[in-house]
Design a protein around this motif. Structure first.
Motif, PDB file in Angstrom:
ATOM      1  N   GLY A 277     -21.722   5.688  55.490  1.00  0.00           N
ATOM      2  CA  GLY A 277     -21.028   5.279  56.705  1.00  0.00           C
ATOM      3  C   GLY A 277     -22.031   4.831  57.753  1.00  0.00           C
ATOM      4  N   TYR A 278     -21.899   3.599  58.200  1.00  0.00           N
ATOM      5  CA  TYR A 278     -22.797   3.074  59.238  1.00  0.00           C
ATOM      6  C   TYR A 278     -22.197   3.301  60.621  1.00  0.00           C
ATOM      7  N   LYS A 279     -23.066   3.452  61.603  1.00  0.00           N
ATOM      8  CA  LYS A 279     -22.606   3.666  62.968  1.00  0.00           C
ATOM      9  C   LYS A 279     -21.954   2.406  63.523  1.00  0.00           C
ATOM     10  N   SER A 280     -21.020   2.618  64.440  1.00  0.00           N
ATOM     11  CA  SER A 280     -20.348   1.496  65.082  1.00  0.00           C
ATOM     12  C   SER A 280     -21.379   0.617  65.778  1.00  0.00           C
ATOM     13  N   GLY A 281     -21.264  -0.670  65.564  1.00  0.00           N
ATOM     14  CA  GLY A 281     -22.204  -1.612  66.168  1.00  0.00           C
ATOM     15  C   GLY A 281     -23.288  -2.066  65.223  1.00  0.00           C
ATOM     16  N   ALA A 282     -23.517  -1.307  64.152  1.00  0.00           N
ATOM     17  CA  ALA A 282     -24.522  -1.720  63.171  1.00  0.00           C
ATOM     18  C   ALA A 282     -24.002  -2.921  62.394  1.00  0.00           C
ATOM     19  N   ALA A 283     -24.874  -3.852  62.091  1.00  0.00           N
ATOM     20  CA  ALA A 283     -24.455  -5.036  61.340  1.00  0.00           C
ATOM     21  C   ALA A 283     -23.878  -4.642  59.990  1.00  0.00           C
ATOM     22  N   GLU A 284     -24.440  -3.600  59.375  1.00  0.00           N
ATOM     23  CA  GLU A 284     -23.994  -3.174  58.049  1.00  0.00           C
ATOM     24  C   GLU A 284     -22.584  -2.586  58.077  1.00  0.00           C
ATOM     25  N   ALA A 285     -22.118  -2.172  59.272  1.00  0.00           N
ATOM     26  CA  ALA A 285     -20.776  -1.608  59.391  1.00  0.00           C
ATOM     27  C   ALA A 285     -19.697  -2.674  59.229  1.00  0.00           C
ATOM     28  N   GLU A 286     -20.048  -3.925  59.502  1.00  0.00           N
ATOM     29  CA  GLU A 286     -19.066  -5.004  59.453  1.00  0.00           C
ATOM     30  C   GLU A 286     -19.329  -6.019  58.343  1.00  0.00           C
ATOM     31  N   SER A 287     -20.599  -6.209  58.004  1.00  0.00           N
ATOM     32  CA  SER A 287     -20.972  -7.288  57.093  1.00  0.00           C
ATOM     33  C   SER A 287     -21.351  -6.746  55.721  1.00  0.00           C
ATOM     34  N   ASN A 288     -20.646  -7.200  54.694  1.00  0.00           N
ATOM     35  CA  ASN A 288     -21.005  -6.812  53.331  1.00  0.00           C
ATOM     36  C   ASN A 288     -22.385  -7.344  52.957  1.00  0.00           C
ATOM     37  N   ARG A 289     -22.702  -8.534  53.456  1.00  0.00           N
ATOM     38  CA  ARG A 289     -24.010  -9.114  53.164  1.00  0.00           C
ATOM     39  C   ARG A 289     -25.112  -8.247  53.767  1.00  0.00           C
ATOM     40  N   ALA A 290     -24.893  -7.766  54.997  1.00  0.00           N
ATOM     41  CA  ALA A 290     -25.895  -6.906  55.633  1.00  0.00           C
ATOM     42  C   ALA A 290     -26.024  -5.578  54.899  1.00  0.00           C
ATOM     43  N   ALA A 291     -24.895  -5.023  54.450  1.00  0.00           N
ATOM     44  CA  ALA A 291     -24.936  -3.759  53.708  1.00  0.00           C
ATOM     45  C   ALA A 291     -25.669  -3.938  52.381  1.00  0.00           C
ATOM     46  N   ALA A 292     -25.440  -5.085  51.742  1.00  0.00           N
ATOM     47  CA  ALA A 292     -26.125  -5.357  50.479  1.00  0.00           C
ATOM     48  C   ALA A 292     -27.626  -5.522  50.695  1.00  0.00           C
ATOM     49  N   ALA A 293     -28.001  -6.201  51.796  1.00  0.00           N
ATOM     50  CA  ALA A 293     -29.420  -6.376  52.110  1.00  0.00           C
ATOM     51  C   ALA A 293     -30.078  -5.038  52.410  1.00  0.00           C
TER      52      ALA A 293
END
Length: 603
Positions: free
Chosen positions: A66-82
């Protein structure tokens, strides 16, 4: 996701949560102790105490992040994958973003050969990341069963004066019409005594080794059987298929006055079967998505739910703490207005050691026998909210709970009925009661449903060493109470989240109340949802329209747990109901931060 499924008979590398068997026999004490031991391993020294919710030093194949609110990874699958790729580079492990859960958390796969140390290394890397709110293993869960209608006379659990739940008296008011109950379990095997009350559900099992039906997620929640052979699922002996979800569903809403079979507690309600348990159990990630979808939330890749449930039944679980990932899904479901009812567990131990029984915002149910005492297998303790009939078959089979089943030992065969025992059988009695209440008074909130069930319970006619909550649930008394207007259900909610500064000034969130007459009630319900990594830092006050403050929570240096997700009761009878109320929150110590996600007032 693992590179190849475990072969039949091999030891699963997944983290097992369950300490209960699917068959009618109780799981052995040795197996239960082994399963609990998996959960009791301590976190790595660098992990904050607030995150010590699952053992990092055990094999696992997936993580929930679980990413914190405001983190790019919280909204973007591409960012989470990176981010997963970056952490793979730093740890030297195979880390791969798989998909987004309904709560917004990321499901991250590890290599199929990940050892306990490998898992610990990756968890430590995620938990050290300031953008990560939590990271936990994706655990495996199992069913908690040891287990003019022609069989109605055998349903002592509904009507017997000694230890029955006094259900017929509730039918004078309602049978549960207009309410859907989601049964998050093994799915549904066709049964003519239940079919009329079954509506669309979903198969949430994504792992084909668990699903048995040869595919992943789809719109067909049919139960193909959950049998396993000797040596599989960490068990020496094999087991036939349980048809567990069908038994649970029958207790809730089997058709009634149809001249056959058994009667359901809320036979006017509908059942939405959600399949999350298959061979060897089911993963947290699938259960989390099922909770989200059942309550009307959105799950990527799954069609919108047209049968949103106001009650969820989870007769499943195992050892360890309630993970932040699961708690987040439960909180969101409750905030959508869905009541979550869960089994206390069948290990004859403190339910505080069993998940999801120890989660917040759920109604945790212990099991009683036909004499009204705690069943010998049932968990107990302060975590338990209420008791209900679960049966006990060790001396007499007919002292169990009779419900809909199937005669197939592996794959479906002829429909039948059978006696089971377990907190799995007690839980649908309370889920059925919640459906009756919601039908009688649609304005009831989950908090009001829980409160009314507990306040209208009767003392156990037998004994309960260790504690069985408020007592034995009483359907007739509870339904009459909520229909009589003791709970109005009028709720006013805040409109947005507010960040809580670290060791800073107090923040306030307003709610404007209008259209009320006279003063606020003597039992004003204040629902609070705060994400915070050390809740002991927080001081929380309710501020009335005239400025009077009511302390809801004080700071505590010894309370290192995460989050505040609860409902407080305030005697506000001296305050005018109309006007602007405020929730005031202050963080009194450094290092941990949080967010007031929302709050509500229920009159």
């Amino acid at each position: 996701m693992r590179t190849s499924p475990n072969s039949p008979g091999s030891s699963p590398r997944r983290k097992l949560v369950s300490v209960a068997a699917v068959s009618a026999a109780l799981l052995t004490a040795a197996t239960a102790q082994a399963a609990v031991a998996l959960e009791s391993s301590g976190p790595a020294p660098a992990v904050p105490a607030a995150q010590a919710e699952a053992a990092p030093g055990v094999p696992a194949e997936r993580l929930i992040v679980g990413y914190k609110s405001g983190a790019a990874e919280a909204e973007s699958n591409r960012a989470a994958a990176a981010d997963a790729e970056a952490k793979a580079g730093r740890t030297g492990e195979d880390v791969d973003f798989q998909r987004r859960l309904g709560t917004g958390a990321a499901l991250v796969a590890l290599g199929g050969n990940a050892t306990g140390k490998d898992v610990a290394d990756v968890l430590a890397e995620y938990r050290a990341d300031p953008q990560v709110a939590y990271a936990v293993p994706d655990r495996l869960n199992k069913p908690l069963a040891t287990p003019d209608d022609t069989e109605y006379a055998k349903q002592w659990d509904l009507f017997e004066s000694t230890a029955g739940m006094n259900v017929p008296g509730a039918w004078d008011v309602t049978t549960g019409s207009g309410v859907t109950v989601a049964v998050i379990d093994t799915g549904y095997v066709a049964h003519s005594d239940l079919a009329a009350n079954v509506v669309g559900g979903y198969d949430f099992i994504s792992d084909t080794a668990v699903s048995v039906d040869g595919d992943g997620r789809d719109g067909n929640p049919a139960d193909p059987g959950d049998w396993y052979a000797a040596g599989e699922c960490g068990q020496q002996a094999g087991s036939g298929s349980s048809w567990h979800g069908t038994h649970v569903a029958g207790t809730i809403a089997a058709a009634t006055n149809n001249g056959k079979g058994v009667a359901g507690v809320a036979h006017g309600a509908k059942i939405s079967p959600l399949r999350v348990l298959g061979k060897c159990g089911g993963y947290d990630s699938d259960i989390i998505d099922a909770i989200t979808w059942a309550s009307g939330g959105t799950v990527s890749g799954v069609p919108a739910n047209t049968n949103v449930a106001k009650v969820v039944n989870m007769s499943l679980g195992g050892g360890g703490a309630c993970s932040t990932a699961t708690q987040s899904a439960i909180n969101a479901a409750v905030n959508r207005g869905t009541t979550v009812v869960v089994a206390a567990g069948n290990e004859n131990q403190n339910a505080a050691n069993s998940s999801p029984a120890n989660c917040n915002n759920v109604i945790t149910v212990a099991a009683t026998n036909r004499a009204g005492s705690r069943a010998s297998y049932s968990n107990y303790g302060t975590t338990v909210d209420i008791a209900a009939p679960g049966g006990e078959t060790r001396t007499t089979t007919s002292n169990g709970i009779l419900s809909t089943l199937n005669s197939g030992t592996r794959t479906p065969s002829a429909e039948n009925y059978a006696y089971y025992q377990g907190t799995s059988m007690a839980t649908p009695h309370v889920a059925g009661l919640a459906a009756l209440m919601k039908s009688a008074n649609p304005a009831l909130t989950p908090a009001q449903i829980e409160s009314a069930i507990k306040s209208n319970a009767r003392a156990l006619p037998g004994t309960c060493s260790g504690g069985c909550g408020a007592g034995l649930a009483d359907a007739a008394k509870t339904v009459q109470a909520v229909r009589g207007g003791t709970s109005t259900g009028t709720t006013f909610s805040s409109t947005g989240a507010v960040a809580i500064p670290d060791a800073g000034a107090a923040i306030e969130s307003p709610i404007t109340v209008g259209g009320r007459s006279g003063n606020a009630p003597s039992a004003l319900q204040v629902g609070v949802d705060i994400t915070h990594t050390y809740r002991g830092d927080l001081v929380i006050d309710l501020v009335a329209p005239d400025g009077s403050a009511y302390r809801l929570k004080s700071a505590s240096s010894s309370d290192s747990a995460d989050h505040v997700t609860t409902t407080y009761t305030v005697n506000a009878s001296g305050e005018a109901a109309n006007g602007t109320w405020k929730l005031r929150v202050q963080d009194t110590a450094a290092r941990d931060t949080g967010t007031l996600n929302g709050w509500r007032l229920t009159f």
